[in-house]
Every structure is written in structure tokens, then in C-alpha cells.
Design a protein around this motif. Structure first.
Motif, short mmCIF file in Angstrom:
data_model
loop_
_atom_site.label_atom_id
_atom_site.label_comp_id
_atom_site.label_asym_id
_atom_site.label_seq_id
_atom_site.Cartn_x
_atom_site.Cartn_y
_atom_site.Cartn_z
N VAL A 89 0.85 -1.19 0.00
CA VAL A 89 0.00 0.00 0.00
C VAL A 89 0.89 1.25 0.00
O VAL A 89 1.81 1.33 0.79
CB VAL A 89 -0.88 0.01 1.28
CG1 VAL A 89 -1.70 1.28 1.36
CG2 VAL A 89 -1.77 -1.21 1.33
N VAL A 90 0.58 2.18 -0.89
CA VAL A 90 1.25 3.48 -0.86
C VAL A 90 0.25 4.47 -0.29
O VAL A 90 -0.91 4.50 -0.71
CB VAL A 90 1.68 3.92 -2.28
CG1 VAL A 90 2.21 5.35 -2.27
CG2 VAL A 90 2.75 2.98 -2.83
N ILE A 91 0.68 5.24 0.70
CA ILE A 91 -0.25 6.17 1.35
C ILE A 91 0.37 7.55 1.49
O ILE A 91 1.60 7.67 1.61
CB ILE A 91 -0.68 5.62 2.75
CG1 ILE A 91 -1.80 6.47 3.36
CG2 ILE A 91 0.48 5.52 3.71
CD1 ILE A 91 -2.49 5.82 4.55
N GLY A 92 -0.47 8.57 1.47
CA GLY A 92 0.03 9.92 1.68
C GLY A 92 -1.12 10.90 1.77
O GLY A 92 -2.27 10.59 1.43
N THR A 93 -0.81 12.10 2.27
CA THR A 93 -1.78 13.20 2.29
C THR A 93 -1.57 13.99 1.00
O THR A 93 -0.43 14.26 0.61
CB THR A 93 -1.55 14.09 3.52
OG1 THR A 93 -1.60 13.28 4.70
CG2 THR A 93 -2.60 15.17 3.63
N VAL A 94 -2.65 14.34 0.35
CA VAL A 94 -2.55 14.95 -0.99
C VAL A 94 -1.86 16.32 -0.97
O VAL A 94 -1.77 16.97 0.07
CB VAL A 94 -3.94 15.06 -1.68
CG1 VAL A 94 -4.57 13.69 -1.85
CG2 VAL A 94 -4.85 16.01 -0.93
N GLU A 95 -1.45 16.72 -2.15
CA GLU A 95 -0.71 17.99 -2.30
C GLU A 95 -1.49 19.18 -1.71
O GLU A 95 -2.69 19.29 -1.89
CB GLU A 95 -0.44 18.24 -3.79
CG GLU A 95 0.48 19.39 -4.02
CD GLU A 95 1.03 19.40 -5.45
OE1 GLU A 95 0.44 18.78 -6.36
OE2 GLU A 95 2.08 20.05 -5.65
N GLY A 96 -0.78 20.02 -0.98
CA GLY A 96 -1.39 21.21 -0.40
C GLY A 96 -1.94 20.99 0.99
O GLY A 96 -2.37 21.94 1.65
N ALA A 126 0.59 14.23 -7.21
CA ALA A 126 0.07 13.03 -7.88
C ALA A 126 1.18 12.19 -8.49
O ALA A 126 1.18 10.96 -8.36
CB ALA A 126 -0.94 13.45 -8.95
N ASP A 127 2.15 12.85 -9.15
CA ASP A 127 3.17 12.04 -9.84
C ASP A 127 4.05 11.26 -8.88
O ASP A 127 4.57 10.21 -9.22
CB ASP A 127 4.00 12.90 -10.82
CG ASP A 127 4.61 14.12 -10.19
OD1 ASP A 127 4.43 14.30 -8.97
OD2 ASP A 127 5.28 14.89 -10.91
N LYS A 128 4.18 11.75 -7.64
CA LYS A 128 4.96 11.01 -6.63
C LYS A 128 4.22 9.71 -6.25
O LYS A 128 4.84 8.65 -6.09
CB LYS A 128 5.16 11.91 -5.41
CG LYS A 128 5.93 11.29 -4.29
CD LYS A 128 7.42 11.36 -4.54
CE LYS A 128 8.20 10.69 -3.41
NZ LYS A 128 9.57 10.39 -3.77
N PHE A 129 2.89 9.81 -6.10
CA PHE A 129 2.10 8.61 -5.81
C PHE A 129 2.28 7.59 -6.95
O PHE A 129 2.50 6.40 -6.72
CB PHE A 129 0.61 8.96 -5.69
CG PHE A 129 0.20 9.57 -4.37
CD1 PHE A 129 0.20 8.81 -3.20
CD2 PHE A 129 -0.21 10.89 -4.29
CE1 PHE A 129 -0.20 9.35 -1.99
CE2 PHE A 129 -0.61 11.45 -3.08
CZ PHE A 129 -0.60 10.68 -1.92
N ILE A 130 2.16 8.11 -8.17
CA ILE A 130 2.18 7.22 -9.34
C ILE A 130 3.56 6.55 -9.48
O ILE A 130 3.65 5.32 -9.62
CB ILE A 130 1.82 8.03 -10.62
CG1 ILE A 130 0.36 8.51 -10.52
CG2 ILE A 130 2.05 7.21 -11.89
CD1 ILE A 130 -0.05 9.56 -11.53
N THR A 132 5.88 6.05 -7.21
CA THR A 132 6.16 5.10 -6.12
C THR A 132 5.37 3.81 -6.30
O THR A 132 5.90 2.71 -6.09
CB THR A 132 5.82 5.74 -4.75
OG1 THR A 132 6.41 7.03 -4.69
CG2 THR A 132 6.31 4.89 -3.61
N ALA A 133 4.10 3.96 -6.70
CA ALA A 133 3.27 2.77 -6.89
C ALA A 133 3.85 1.91 -8.02
O ALA A 133 3.89 0.68 -7.93
CB ALA A 133 1.84 3.19 -7.21
N ILE A 140 -2.57 -0.84 -3.86
CA ILE A 140 -3.51 0.26 -3.54
C ILE A 140 -2.74 1.54 -3.26
O ILE A 140 -1.68 1.51 -2.62
CB ILE A 140 -4.33 -0.02 -2.26
CG1 ILE A 140 -5.01 -1.38 -2.32
CG2 ILE A 140 -5.37 1.07 -2.03
CD1 ILE A 140 -5.84 -1.68 -1.08
N ILE A 141 -3.32 2.65 -3.70
CA ILE A 141 -2.84 3.97 -3.26
C ILE A 141 -3.92 4.55 -2.35
O ILE A 141 -5.09 4.66 -2.76
CB ILE A 141 -2.57 4.92 -4.45
CG1 ILE A 141 -1.46 4.35 -5.35
CG2 ILE A 141 -2.20 6.31 -3.95
CD1 ILE A 141 -1.15 5.20 -6.58
N CYS A 142 -3.54 4.91 -1.12
CA CYS A 142 -4.49 5.51 -0.18
C CYS A 142 -4.21 7.00 -0.07
O CYS A 142 -3.09 7.42 0.20
CB CYS A 142 -4.29 4.92 1.22
SG CYS A 142 -4.90 3.25 1.34
#
Ligand code: B1M
Length: 206
Positions: A89-96, A126-130, A132-133, A140-142
Motif C-alpha cells: 500500500v502506498v499512502i500519503g496526504t494529498v498535495e497542499g 500526484a506524480d509522486k504517488f504514481i 512510487t506505486a 492500492i494507493i491511499c
């Protein structure tokens, strides 16, 4: 024993007292879930309420958040999810968005349920999530968002993930996020809290 001492120590921004009070509650046999919901999260809800009516300011909100984090470190090993989580699972709080307590909680519960978790932190584009995934072949990306303004970013992030063609599932959550909103932005899942996030992750990866 009640969780009042934990709640009070957060409201007084006393990190050491929070740590002590959580330890005492655990030793007294209080259910860790009750410590979390009534003591730690309960206090943060009150902090949010006081901020809304102008009785608390940002620095105090931050001190309360740090006090809560100190308590979460103590309770972490006791928040055992039942095993059975498989996948990455990749997780993070969105940009901003700089809020990370809820996201950290989801991350902790996922780990204790057996998932491998890569936590990208806060303010994640967004591109960091993509990227890393993709590199880690995530299932899953959370995404977490706590502000109504960053809910828009959440939608854009889900969109970018879909358009990347990775085939990774997306799950969203955070105080202002609803199941209806999750559907609207095309996320694959929505979780109200950390416990639900684990259940949904299991279902999404089943
Ligand atoms: Co902010 N803040 N804050 N804040 N803050 C809120 C969110 C707010 C509701 C307070 C209020 O007005 N009552 C309000 C948002 C209003 C809105 O958008 N409608 C607000 C505001 C306005 C702001 C600033 C704009 C203030 C300013 O600067 N003027 C600013 C924004 C900064 C930014 O992000 N760009 C700001 C800053 C901060 C601090 C940095 C001071 C601090 C955060 C510190 C940190 O996180 N390290 C802070 C805090 C502490 C809060 C409140 C008081 C508490 C949030 C919290 O940690 N709750 C909050 C009020 C509130 O929520 N009651 C507030 C406890 C946590 C466990 O709950 O995160 O909801 P939560 O997580 C839950 C679920 O939502 C779910 O699981 C968790 C429970 O198990 N969940 C997920 C969360 N993420 C998930 C992801 C998933 C699944 C489930 O993935 C699938």
C-alpha cells in the motif's frame, strides 16, 4: 479508569503527560481502541471545535497535534489488527494538505494488519504517488485529505492515477471525505476510519 487524563493532557499540550496517561491506561487494562477514540481522537475533535469558534489558534492546534502524536507512539504496538493483509500500500496526504495524524493512523493499522506500507508523508503530488506505486508494484494507493480545498486535489490525484494506466486501486479518506464524494471522483474505495481502511484494503486486494 477513564481516558479523561489523556484527553486533559492533550488539551493542555503536555506531551509527557499524554505519554504517561496512555501508559497508565494501558497498564490498567483499558481497551487501546477506547484510549484512541475517547482519549486521543476525542481531544482532537474538541481542539477542532475550539478552533472553529476562535477559541484556539493554529499554533495551539499544532501543539495539540504533537501531544496526540506522542500518545500514538505509545499505543502503536497495541493497535493490533487481525492478520491477513497482503500486498503493498502506498499512502500519503494529498498535495497542499499538511494534516497527517489520520493518515498515520491508517498507516499504522495497515501495517499491524500485515500490509507492507510506503508512507509518502504530507503534501504529496500526484506524480509522486504514481511513480512510487509503479516502482514498488503497489496494489492500492491511499489518499488522505482534511481540507475542503484539498478534496479537489484529491479528485485530480485519483484522475491522474487512473490516467497513468497503472491499474492500481485507489482508496480515499479524511474528515471531509464522504462515500458519495469518493464515488464522484472515481475512487475504488472509501474508508471512514483506519479500521474500515484495513477491511476495504483486504477486499480490494482479495
Ligand atoms: Co487543521 N483544519 N488546518 N491543522 N485541523 C481542520 C481539518 C479543520 C476542520 C479545523 C476546523 O476548522 N474545525 C479545518 C478545515 C476546514 C475545512 O477545510 N472545511 C482546518 C484548517 C482550516 C486548517 C488551516 C487552513 C488553518 C490555518 O492555517 N488557518 C491549516 C491548513 C494547513 C494545510 O494543510 N495546508 C491547518 C493546519 C493544521 C495544523 C498543522 C496546525 C494541525 C495538523 C498537524 C498534523 O496533522 N500533524 C491541524 C489540526 C490538528 C487540525 C484538527 C484540529 C485535527 C485533525 C486531526 O488530526 N484529527 C482538525 C479538526 C478536526 O478534524 N476535528 C483541523 C484526528 C485524526 C485521527 O482524524 O485526520 O479525520 P482524521 O482521520 C480519521 C479519518 O478521517 C480517517 O481515519 C482517521 C480515523 O481513524 N482518515 C482516513 C484519514 N485519512 C484517511 C485516509 C484513508 C482512509 C481513512 O485512506 C484510504
Amino acid at each position: 479508569m477513564s481516558t479523561q487524563a489523556i484527553y486533559d493532557a492533550i488539551m493542555e499540550f503536555e506531551d509527557d503527560d499524554v505519554v504517561e496517561a496512555v501508559k497508565e491506561a494501558i497498564e490498567a487494562g483499558v481497551d487501546p481502541q477506547i484510549i484512541l477514540n475517547e482519549g486521543l481522537i476525542g481531544a482532537m475533535d474538541e481542539v477542532g471545535r475550539l478552533f472553529s469558534i476562535g477559541d484556539l489558534y493554529v499554533p495551539e492546534m499544532l501543539m495539540a497535534a504533537n501531544a496526540m502524536k506522542a500518545g500514538m507512539q505509545v499505543i502503536k504496538p497495541y493497535l493490533k489488527g487481525d492478520d491477513g493483509g497482503k500486498g503493498l500500500v502506498v499512502i500519503g496526504t494529498v498535495e497542499g494538505d499538511l494534516h497527517d495524524i489520520g493518515k498515520n493512523l491508517v498507516s499504522m493499522m495497515m501495517e499491524s494488519a500485515g500490509f507492507e506500507v510506503i508512507d509518502l508523508g504530507i503534501d504529496v503530488p500526484a506524480d509522486k504517488f504514481i511513480e512510487t506505486a509503479k516502482t514498488n508494484n503497489a496494489g492500492i494507493i491511499c489518499l488522505s485529505a482534511l481540507l475542503t480545498t484539498t478534496m479537489t486535489t484529491m479528485g485530480e490525484t485519483v484522475d491522474a492515477i487512473k490516467k497513468s494506466g497503472l491499474g492500481v486501486k485507489t482508496m480515499v479518506g479524511g474528515a471531509p471525505v464522504t462515500e458519495e464524494f469518493a464515488k464522484e471522483i472515481g475512487a475504488d474505495g472509501f474508508a471512514e476510519d483506519a479500521g474500515e481502511a484495513v477491511v476495504f484494503a483486504r477486499n480490494l486486494l482479495a
